[in-house]
Design an enzyme around this catalytic site. Structure first.
Site, short mmCIF file in Angstrom:
data_model
loop_
_atom_site.label_atom_id
_atom_site.label_comp_id
_atom_site.label_asym_id
_atom_site.label_seq_id
_atom_site.Cartn_x
_atom_site.Cartn_y
_atom_site.Cartn_z
N HIS B 223 8.52 -13.62 -15.68
CA HIS B 223 9.92 -12.66 -16.56
C HIS B 223 9.98 -11.92 -15.84
O HIS B 223 9.57 -11.27 -14.97
CB HIS B 223 9.35 -12.21 -17.74
CG HIS B 223 8.73 -13.30 -19.30
ND1 HIS B 223 9.41 -13.34 -20.17
CD2 HIS B 223 7.89 -14.37 -19.06
CE1 HIS B 223 8.63 -14.03 -21.00
NE2 HIS B 223 8.23 -14.77 -20.45
N CYS B 254 10.11 -11.46 -23.79
CA CYS B 254 9.09 -10.94 -25.15
C CYS B 254 9.39 -10.21 -25.70
O CYS B 254 10.36 -8.89 -25.80
CB CYS B 254 8.12 -10.70 -23.97
SG CYS B 254 6.51 -9.95 -24.62
#
Lengths: 315, 315
Positions: B223, B254
């Site tokens: 990420h 997230c």
């Protein structure tokens, strides 16, 4: 709690990387010269002071270019004395002998010239051929060195050029060699339009080494136009490079590239280096706070991922 | 002309990297499940079709999780048959045996389970301990393998956790080993909150190798919360990893990380791989066009640097 309060990123050193990296902070010069809005001198001075307070040791302060070309930095004569008491290196850009005179008159001890690896950009930026530009810089460098002043040689378009496409490595090596031969103490390899990728970075630094350019004299200056700046930096570190240019909050960009994203953000760099266990001396929290403060003055959020994550700035 | 029309980035291979990388595209599942807005099924199906048209070969389509937990993907039964004629791999997430039943009933040939490397996230996401979650997955994996179905084991929080901070490498290796031992064909090492840095990535992959985990079975899932996703990917490639998860346009994120940036953008990855001369089979121009089209449906610009630069999207 945020990530840094949780002790993140965890420091896990990697083999073959330097133990210390010097960040050459360009936000106040390269960043602000590409902002549409002209920032008041007092705000710029406060920005440089805050940057110095983060632990950054080399903060490029301004440019002594003719105000007609870069009106954003027309206040160099007022700004430089307002920050010159700081206990950090404060390099300034000098495009020619007139710029050098102005910088020396204010006591500057570090200057930088700004060359191009391509004919197209030399023409667009300096209205000269590459070699004519080098000839213009030669007396600047010679006179600076006579005064014991440290000289950095910026080199634009080291990887790609918006008119010419990919730039051949030998062409870049030739201009690097010329800058060092005329007396520059260090180079900054600029990926002005952000098209470099890690193998290209590796190839250029190796070619420089083969041309007897010492790696400690090589700095890298990546733009994040295509999101590649940090992986390119990693490739450079793996070749032993220890000087990395970055811009607090990712300020700036290239007026010739149609993208809002510009320089590698210092915060993203510090995050990676911290994770790699590489010392920079920079307090990341203070740096993020400085970029948030500057972003408020500019009226737009920082493009730095790390600034956004740690400050909970909305995108 | 834009950069790709100029032949940029130039392909300059680097030593020790794989010649081909398989991109596991997660935008339609991991991306859209984190969007606030629920996207109409027909738009999702068109998104998957357009992704397949770019040359991507593995496109995670949806999740057969209970609609109460992920309402964005409650249309899995409608979506999957609408794309299952495509000549690409279409893995789907199955959280438990009920999910597996639903996926198998529709003819799915690739499924994925979703484990956690940390107790805190196992508790938050699955309301189980790590070992209770593994026990829940065991019959899912066993039954899938009995049917000849390929199973991927996602592992969240492999580097850091928002409650626990840094995650010890041996803890991650233990769960990876357990997933492979129960029959998973491949792993996806998730840096769910984006705190990994390249040395940490290298250390984890080496530790997995020492635990007899074959590198071809290891995928990475980064990420970009702190801008590190691509440099982490480079570190993984240098360890021989050939499967990289990415999300078209950088869709997703997230829900436990307070940042708008989420998955590594497929376009930024393709740009780097193209520069490294690594074959992906993906048409970058078509991919950018697909992400711009999806961004218009979602009503916000893509966070991908490459999408912005090549589409001239405003930031």
């Amino acid at each position: 709690m945020n990530a840094t309060e949780l002790g993140l990123p965890m420091a896990v050193p990697a083999e073959g990387l330097p133990s210390r990296v010097r960040i050459h902070e360009v936000g106040a010069r390269d960043g602000l010269q590409n902002e549409k809005a002209t920032v008041p001198t007092a705000v710029k001075a406060e920005f440089v002071r805050r940057l110095a307070g983060t632990g950054l040791t080399t903060i490029e302060a301004t440019s002594f270019v003719h105000p007609k070309w870069v009106p954003q930095l027309a206040d160099a004569e007022d700004l430089y004395p307002a920050v010159s008491d700081l206990p950090v290196e404060l390099p300034v850009l000098v495009p020619n002998e007139r710029g050098l005179d102005r910088a020396l008159a204010l006591g500057a001890r570090r200057v930088a010239v700004f060359a191009s690896a391509t004919e197209s950009f030399a023409k667009a930026n300096l209205n000269r051929t590459v070699d004519e530009a080098l000839a213009m810089f030669e007396p600047v460098v010679t006179r600076a060195k006579e005064q014991g002043v440290h000289v950095r040689g910026y080199l634009s378009m080291c990887f790609g050029d918006p008119w010419e496409g990919a730039v051949p490595v030998p062409q870049v090596v030739r201009v690097c060699r010329a800058l060092l031969d005329m007396g520059c103490d260090e180079l900054s390899l600029g990926d002005t339009i952000g098209v470099a990728t890690p193998g290209h970075v590796t190839a250029l630094i190796r070619a420089l080494t083969e041309a007897d350019v010492p790696v400690p004299a090589v700095g890298v200056h990546f733009h994040d136009t295509y999101g590649q700046a940090l992986s390119n930096t990693l490739a450079a570190l793996q070749q032993g490079v220890t000087t990395v240019d970055a811009s607090a909050g990712g300020l700036g960009g290239c007026p010739y590239a149609k993208s809002a994203t510009g320089n590698l953000a210092t915060e993203d760099l510090v995050w990676m280096l911290r994770g790699l266990g590489i010392d920079t001396g920079v307090d990341l929290g203070r740096l993020v706070a400085t970029s948030v403060w500057m972003a408020a003055h500019l009226g737009r959020p920082s493009p730095s991922r790390t600034v956004r994550a740690l400050s909970h700035q909305e995108q």
